[in-house]
Design an enzyme around this catalytic site. Structure first.
Site, mmCIF file in Angstrom:
data_model
loop_
_atom_site.group_PDB
_atom_site.id
_atom_site.type_symbol
_atom_site.label_atom_id
_atom_site.label_comp_id
_atom_site.label_asym_id
_atom_site.label_seq_id
_atom_site.Cartn_x
_atom_site.Cartn_y
_atom_site.Cartn_z
ATOM 1 N N ASP A 1 -42.707 21.967 47.604
ATOM 2 C CA ASP A 1 -42.582 22.627 48.905
ATOM 3 C C ASP A 1 -42.704 21.616 50.051
ATOM 4 O OD1 ASP A 1 -42.165 24.825 50.508
ATOM 5 O OD2 ASP A 1 -44.272 25.436 50.547
ATOM 6 N N HIS B 1 -33.818 18.963 51.998
ATOM 7 C CA HIS B 1 -33.574 19.177 50.563
ATOM 8 C C HIS B 1 -32.922 17.931 49.955
ATOM 9 C CE1 HIS B 1 -34.874 23.191 51.206
ATOM 10 N NE2 HIS B 1 -33.799 23.597 51.862
ATOM 11 N N LEU C 1 -39.078 13.712 27.354
ATOM 12 C CA LEU C 1 -39.496 14.735 28.320
ATOM 13 C C LEU C 1 -38.516 15.915 28.341
ATOM 14 C CD1 LEU C 1 -41.284 15.402 30.949
ATOM 15 C CD2 LEU C 1 -39.422 14.331 32.215
HETATM 16 C C1 IPE Z 1 -41.794 28.161 46.837
HETATM 17 O O1 IPE Z 1 -41.612 27.690 48.116
HETATM 18 C C2 IPE Z 1 -40.486 28.156 46.108
HETATM 19 C C3 IPE Z 1 -39.984 26.833 45.721
HETATM 20 C C4 IPE Z 1 -40.608 25.724 45.883
HETATM 21 C C5 IPE Z 1 -38.684 26.827 45.095
HETATM 22 P P1 IPE Z 1 -41.348 28.681 49.337
HETATM 23 O O2 IPE Z 1 -41.246 27.850 50.549
HETATM 24 O O3 IPE Z 1 -40.217 29.579 49.043
HETATM 25 O O4 IPE Z 1 -42.690 29.542 49.347
HETATM 26 P P2 IPE Z 1 -43.326 30.419 50.502
HETATM 27 O O5 IPE Z 1 -42.220 31.257 51.080
HETATM 28 O O6 IPE Z 1 -43.883 29.472 51.519
HETATM 29 O O7 IPE Z 1 -44.399 31.209 49.839
HETATM 30 C C1 IPE Z 2 -39.073 23.785 49.302
HETATM 31 O O1 IPE Z 2 -39.045 23.399 50.613
HETATM 32 C C2 IPE Z 2 -37.696 23.876 48.717
HETATM 33 C C3 IPE Z 2 -37.256 25.253 48.445
HETATM 34 C C4 IPE Z 2 -37.983 26.327 48.593
HETATM 35 C C5 IPE Z 2 -35.900 25.418 47.977
HETATM 36 P P1 IPE Z 2 -38.931 24.434 51.798
HETATM 37 O O2 IPE Z 2 -37.496 24.571 52.164
HETATM 38 O O3 IPE Z 2 -39.612 25.707 51.473
HETATM 39 O O4 IPE Z 2 -39.711 23.682 52.940
HETATM 40 P P2 IPE Z 2 -40.699 24.286 54.018
HETATM 41 O O5 IPE Z 2 -41.761 25.026 53.292
HETATM 42 O O6 IPE Z 2 -39.878 25.187 54.890
HETATM 43 O O7 IPE Z 2 -41.224 23.101 54.733
HETATM 44 MG MG MG Z 3 -41.522 26.344 51.749
#
Ligand code: IPE
Ligand code: IPE
Ligand code: MG
Length: 258
Positions: free
Chosen positions: A23, A40, A134
């Site tokens: 995240d 990303h 892995l």
């Molecule tokens: C969790 O991250 C999902 C992934 C890392 C794929 P999110 O950014 O979607 O989670 P929330 O919305 O903060 O809970």
């Molecule tokens: C995690 O990063 C990747 C996915 C959920 C696909 P985020 O896109 O949720 O990044 P933040 O949480 O908004 O910083």
């Molecule tokens: Mg996120």
């Protein structure tokens, strides 16, 4: 009362399975004045580095929460960019994964993925199916509630067909009906980005996982910090409901020469 057989791994030394909630890509992009999708793209390098590190360390399973069921609700532009990115990266990385003996697997509602993404993943899985190092599992269009609902449907179907009786349903029956039935439970769950939540990830499987949350945003997460998380894991005592004394005794019995 039936005696339960304890099959948990109380060995402190090595996590067999590390799962990561990757995240913070969006926040990283914002902090750098970039579009979220650039975050990303930046996160891909971390995936590459951590996979390589896990493989080099002899970790058997690495599971990455790549796209959740709830992530389908993001702006269409971001969803499209992510789906294309997954397809592109998996194509590009597969030869290196084969070289490093890494087997690719996926879990989640993959029917929902666009064809181009699903096809490139299926190709990669096929091309790496002989690899024995892995196992890199990508959770795509995955959520634990989706998975548990599915498992219950499958089991209920078998009961309705008379293949099993309700009383024969065990924890193992449930485990076998999860989309992660090919994986052991994670020993260590890492979440980057600092939020202390699970976000619908592996709710059944993480019952006894050790949790490591770091404020570091995913694109900034280094192999050094990954190793620090593993070191931190090694220092923990996993008791699985037992007392500390019982755990020490069990470990002594398992490792008489240590
Ligand atoms: C969790 O991250 C999902 C992934 C890392 C794929 P999110 O950014 O979607 O989670 P929330 O919305 O903060 O809970
Ligand atoms: C995690 O990063 C990747 C996915 C959920 C696909 P985020 O896109 O949720 O990044 P933040 O949480 O908004 O910083
Ligand atoms: Mg996120």
């Amino acid at each position: 009362m039936n005696q339960t057989t304890v099959t948990h791994n109380t060995d402190r030394h090595s996590p067999r399975h590390v799962a990561i909630i990757m995240d913070g890509n969006g926040r990283w992009a914002k902090a750098h004045g970039l579009d979220r999708t650039e975050g990303h793209v930046a996160g891909v390098e971390t995936v590459h580095n951590i996979t390589r590190q896990a493989s080099d360390m002899g970790i058997k399973y690495l599971s990455l929460y790549t796209f959740s069921t709830e992530n389908w609700n993001r702006p269409q532009k971001e969803v499209d960019a992510l789906m294309h990115l997954v397809a592109l990266v998996i194509e590009k990385e597969t030869p290196g994964l084969i070289e490093n003996n890494v087997k690719v697997s996926i879990f989640g509602d993959t029917e929902r993925l666009p064809d181009i993404t699903r096809q490139s993943l299926l190709r990669s899985m096929e091309q790496t199916s002989h690899c024995t190092g892995l196992t890199l599992s990508l959770a795509l269009s995955y959520s634990a509630r989706w998975e548990l609902t599915n498992a219950m449907r499958n089991i209920a179907g078998k009961v309705a067909e008379g293949k099993i009786l309700p009383g024969q349903i065990t924890e193992q029956t449930i485990q076998e009906n999860l989309s992660t039935s090919n994986l052991p439970d994670p020993d260590l769950l890492i979440r980057t980005g600092g939020d202390f939540r699970i976000s619908n990830f592996m709710l059944w499987q993480i019952a006894y996982s050790e949790i490591y949350v770091t404020p570091t945003l995913w694109p900034d997460f280094t192999t050094n910090e990954f190793c620090a998380a593993i070191d931190n894991f090694r220092k923990r005592e996993r008791r699985f409901g037992m007392t500390s004394e019982q755990v020490s005794q069990k470990n002594c019995q398992q490792q008489p020469n240590k």
